[in-house]
Enzyme design. Structure first.
Site, PDB file in Angstrom:
ATOM      1  N   ALA A  66       0.857  -1.183   0.000  1.00  0.00           N
ATOM      2  CA  ALA A  66       0.000   0.000   0.000  1.00  0.00           C
ATOM      3  C   ALA A  66       0.894   1.235   0.000  1.00  0.00           C
ATOM      4  CB  ALA A  66      -0.901  -0.017   1.221  1.00  0.00           C
ATOM      5  N   GLY A 109       0.468  -5.057   1.011  1.00  0.00           N
ATOM      6  CA  GLY A 109      -0.798  -5.051   0.271  1.00  0.00           C
ATOM      7  C   GLY A 109      -0.645  -5.641  -1.128  1.00  0.00           C
ATOM      8  N   GLU A 112      -0.932  -9.223  -0.542  1.00  0.00           N
ATOM      9  CA  GLU A 112      -2.343  -9.525  -0.241  1.00  0.00           C
ATOM     10  C   GLU A 112      -3.177  -9.538  -1.518  1.00  0.00           C
ATOM     11  OE1 GLU A 112      -2.546  -6.458   2.807  1.00  0.00           O
ATOM     12  OE2 GLU A 112      -3.142  -7.986   4.267  1.00  0.00           O
ATOM     13  N   GLU A 132       4.957  -5.186   6.869  1.00  0.00           N
ATOM     14  CA  GLU A 132       4.162  -4.275   7.709  1.00  0.00           C
ATOM     15  C   GLU A 132       4.710  -4.171   9.121  1.00  0.00           C
ATOM     16  OE1 GLU A 132       2.907  -6.351   5.539  1.00  0.00           O
ATOM     17  OE2 GLU A 132       1.046  -5.603   4.638  1.00  0.00           O
TER      18      GLU A 132
HETATM   19  N1  DAK Z   1       4.625   3.226  -0.804  1.00  0.00           N
HETATM   20  C1  DAK Z   1       5.049   4.386  -1.360  1.00  0.00           C
HETATM   21  N2  DAK Z   1       6.170   4.485  -2.132  1.00  0.00           N
HETATM   22  C2  DAK Z   1       6.890   3.369  -2.328  1.00  0.00           C
HETATM   23  C3  DAK Z   1       6.529   2.128  -1.751  1.00  0.00           C
HETATM   24  C4  DAK Z   1       5.324   2.071  -0.955  1.00  0.00           C
HETATM   25  N3  DAK Z   1       4.869   0.936  -0.409  1.00  0.00           N
HETATM   26  N4  DAK Z   1       7.443   1.209  -2.113  1.00  0.00           N
HETATM   27  C5  DAK Z   1       8.355   1.853  -2.878  1.00  0.00           C
HETATM   28  N5  DAK Z   1       8.021   3.145  -3.020  1.00  0.00           N
HETATM   29  C6  DAK Z   1       8.739   4.178  -3.767  1.00  0.00           C
HETATM   30  C7  DAK Z   1      10.021   4.609  -3.056  1.00  0.00           C
HETATM   31  O1  DAK Z   1       9.716   5.565  -2.065  1.00  0.00           O
HETATM   32  C8  DAK Z   1      10.816   5.171  -4.207  1.00  0.00           C
HETATM   33  O2  DAK Z   1      10.323   6.457  -4.513  1.00  0.00           O
HETATM   34  P1  DAK Z   1      11.331   7.694  -4.847  1.00  0.00           P
HETATM   35  O3  DAK Z   1      12.214   7.770  -3.671  1.00  0.00           O
HETATM   36  O4  DAK Z   1      12.053   7.225  -6.106  1.00  0.00           O
HETATM   37  O5  DAK Z   1      10.413   8.857  -5.050  1.00  0.00           O
HETATM   38  C9  DAK Z   1      10.459   4.257  -5.360  1.00  0.00           C
HETATM   39  O6  DAK Z   1       9.228   3.631  -5.002  1.00  0.00           O
HETATM   40  C10 DAK Z   1      11.501   3.166  -5.598  1.00  0.00           C
HETATM   41  O7  DAK Z   1      11.707   2.502  -4.382  1.00  0.00           O
HETATM   42  P2  DAK Z   1      13.173   2.303  -3.725  1.00  0.00           P
HETATM   43  O8  DAK Z   1      14.079   3.418  -4.122  1.00  0.00           O
HETATM   44  O9  DAK Z   1      12.952   2.083  -2.270  1.00  0.00           O
HETATM   45  O10 DAK Z   1      13.640   0.963  -4.443  1.00  0.00           O
HETATM   46  P3  DAK Z   1      14.614  -0.157  -3.869  1.00  0.00           P
HETATM   47  O11 DAK Z   1      14.866  -1.112  -4.990  1.00  0.00           O
HETATM   48  O12 DAK Z   1      15.790   0.464  -3.182  1.00  0.00           O
HETATM   49  O13 DAK Z   1      13.772  -0.898  -2.729  1.00  0.00           O
HETATM   50  C11 DAK Z   1      11.768  -2.001  -1.820  1.00  0.00           C
HETATM   51  C12 DAK Z   1      12.613  -1.622  -3.084  1.00  0.00           C
HETATM   52  C13 DAK Z   1      10.504  -2.671  -2.311  1.00  0.00           C
HETATM   53  C14 DAK Z   1      12.589  -2.963  -0.956  1.00  0.00           C
HETATM   54  C15 DAK Z   1      11.474  -0.695  -1.015  1.00  0.00           C
HETATM   55  O14 DAK Z   1      10.922   0.258  -1.926  1.00  0.00           O
HETATM   56  C16 DAK Z   1      10.507  -0.913   0.091  1.00  0.00           C
HETATM   57  O15 DAK Z   1      10.875  -1.439   1.147  1.00  0.00           O
HETATM   58  N6  DAK Z   1       9.238  -0.485  -0.102  1.00  0.00           N
HETATM   59  C17 DAK Z   1       8.240  -0.504   0.935  1.00  0.00           C
HETATM   60  C18 DAK Z   1       7.751  -1.908   1.168  1.00  0.00           C
HETATM   61  C19 DAK Z   1       6.704  -1.954   2.265  1.00  0.00           C
HETATM   62  O16 DAK Z   1       6.973  -1.717   3.451  1.00  0.00           O
HETATM   63  N7  DAK Z   1       5.446  -2.299   1.886  1.00  0.00           N
HETATM   64  C20 DAK Z   1       4.383  -2.535   2.854  1.00  0.00           C
HETATM   65  C21 DAK Z   1       3.583  -1.265   3.034  1.00  0.00           C
HETATM   66  S1  DAK Z   1       2.258  -1.537   4.255  1.00  0.00           S
HETATM   67  C22 DAK Z   1      -5.314  -1.520   2.318  1.00  0.00           C
HETATM   68  C23 DAK Z   1      -4.749  -2.610   1.722  1.00  0.00           C
HETATM   69  C24 DAK Z   1      -3.509  -3.055   2.067  1.00  0.00           C
HETATM   70  C25 DAK Z   1      -2.739  -2.385   3.025  1.00  0.00           C
HETATM   71  C26 DAK Z   1      -3.278  -1.287   3.624  1.00  0.00           C
HETATM   72  C27 DAK Z   1      -4.561  -0.838   3.293  1.00  0.00           C
HETATM   73  N8  DAK Z   1      -6.627  -1.016   1.957  1.00  0.00           N
HETATM   74  C28 DAK Z   1      -7.483  -1.761   0.985  1.00  0.00           C
HETATM   75  C29 DAK Z   1      -7.258   0.047   2.716  1.00  0.00           C
HETATM   76  C30 DAK Z   1      -1.369  -2.863   3.274  1.00  0.00           C
HETATM   77  C31 DAK Z   1      -0.378  -2.166   3.887  1.00  0.00           C
HETATM   78  C32 DAK Z   1       1.011  -2.234   3.342  1.00  0.00           C
HETATM   79  O17 DAK Z   1       1.209  -2.752   2.277  1.00  0.00           O
END
Ligand code: DAK
Length: 258
Positions: A66, A109, A112, A132
């Site tokens: 997400a 997400g 999911e 998460e």
């Molecule tokens: N959200 C926003 N931006 C994201 C992102 C995310 N989840 N994942 C990556 N990006 C963005 C980065 O900020 C970066 O943007 P800029 O800095 O270039 O502007 C760009 O994508 C490239 O990412 P990285 O530079 O970080 O790339 P790397 O290869 O170094 O790393 C990575 C890739 C996937 C390991 C890293 O980006 C990362 O850790 N991303 C976050 C992963 C994460 O924690 N995901 C879980 C989020 S919590 C819902 C449904 C579901 C959910 C909630 C609500 N509804 C239906 C209401 C679920 C919650 C979640 O998913």
């Protein structure tokens, strides 16, 4: 101009394609994107020319979760009032088979969303995880439930508590995905399999999907009763008459989905 801002949608040869399309942020799923995804699935479900739906992501990720920027300022009451999971839940009611083609990251997400697919084909370099916990939250769109039902408590605990990323190979060994494919062949191979399903009698495919989903929630006896009703129902279809007649006449059947 496409009516979609965050996804790309197309159809051909009995297949409907939904591609997540925010590659600059690794297809991070924001709220309007959820609405677009759900609406696109529901449109394909009603579209008589589409038998199978393929979900994929553009660029180097399926979806990295997400949108953290969007979520970061949310409060509990905002989320309760927004009630957006109700929209997400509608994915479970899609009747046609959904195949997820996963390349790169399928996290949070994004994972999911992948778990809402009926079949998952992944590139050999894909990775899966629920990070998460590292953000001080937990999965909220079915992750703890769907993964546990799929792979059992012990493995799901390891995956969910650690927040680690797992390889496609590990996902295959644990039964999360159906197969791994060389990255450059992912879409081609997925499409080939989807076309095979699209050539089958659609009503059988629909009721098999529905019955398998019931097996996840129902007791064995309830599930078998449900299966039986669907089995009987197919004897009301023209395709059952055609399928059996073609077998007896030693020719290929021509299914109509009726
Ligand atoms: N959200 C926003 N931006 C994201 C992102 C995310 N989840 N994942 C990556 N990006 C963005 C980065 O900020 C970066 O943007 P800029 O800095 O270039 O502007 C760009 O994508 C490239 O990412 P990285 O530079 O970080 O790339 P790397 O290869 O170094 O790393 C990575 C890739 C996937 C390991 C890293 O980006 C990362 O850790 N991303 C976050 C992963 C994460 O924690 N995901 C879980 C989020 S919590 C819902 C449904 C579901 C959910 C909630 C609500 N509804 C239906 C209401 C679920 C919650 C979640 O998913």
């Amino acid at each position: 101009m496409s009516k979609h801002e965050y996804i790309a949608v197309s159809e051909r040869d009995g297949l409907g394609f939904i591609e997540l399309n925010r590659p600059k942020v690794l297809n991070a799923i924001n709220r309007p994107m959820v609405s677009e995804i759900v609406a696109a699935f529901e449109e394909f479900d009603r579209n008589e020319n589409v038998n199978v739906i393929i979900l994929s992501g553009k660029g180097r990720a399926f979806a990295a979760g997400a949108d953290i920027d969007e979520m970061s300022a949310d409060g509990a009451i905002d989320l309760e009032l927004l009630n957006q999971f109700t929209e997400w839940d509608r994915l479970a009611w899609i009747k046609k088979p959904i195949i997820g083609a996963v390349q790169g990251f399928a996290l949070g997400g994004g994972f999911e969303l992948a778990l809402c697919c009926d079949l998952l084909f992944a590139a050999e370099d894909a990775s899966f995880g629920f990070p998460e916990v590292n953000l001080g939250v937990m999965p909220g769109a079915g992750g703890t439930q769907r993964l546990t039902k799929l792979i059992g408590k012990s493995r799901a605990m390891e995956w969910l508590l650690s927040g680690d990323r797992f390889t496609a190979q590990q996902a295959l060994e644990w039964g999360v995905i159906n197969r791994t494919i060389a990255p450059e062949l992912l879409m081609e191979e997925t499409e080939k399999f989807a076309k095979k399903l699209a050539s089958k009698p659609p009503l059988s495919i629909r009721l098999i999907k529905e019955s398998v989903h019931k097996a996840v929630d129902y007791s064995l006896y309830e599930g078998m009763q449900y299966e039986r009703k669907n089995f009987y129902l197919l004897f009301a279809s023209e395709d059952q008459k055609e399928g059996m007649k073609a077998f007896i006449e030693k020719r290929r059947p021509h299914f109509k989905g009726k």
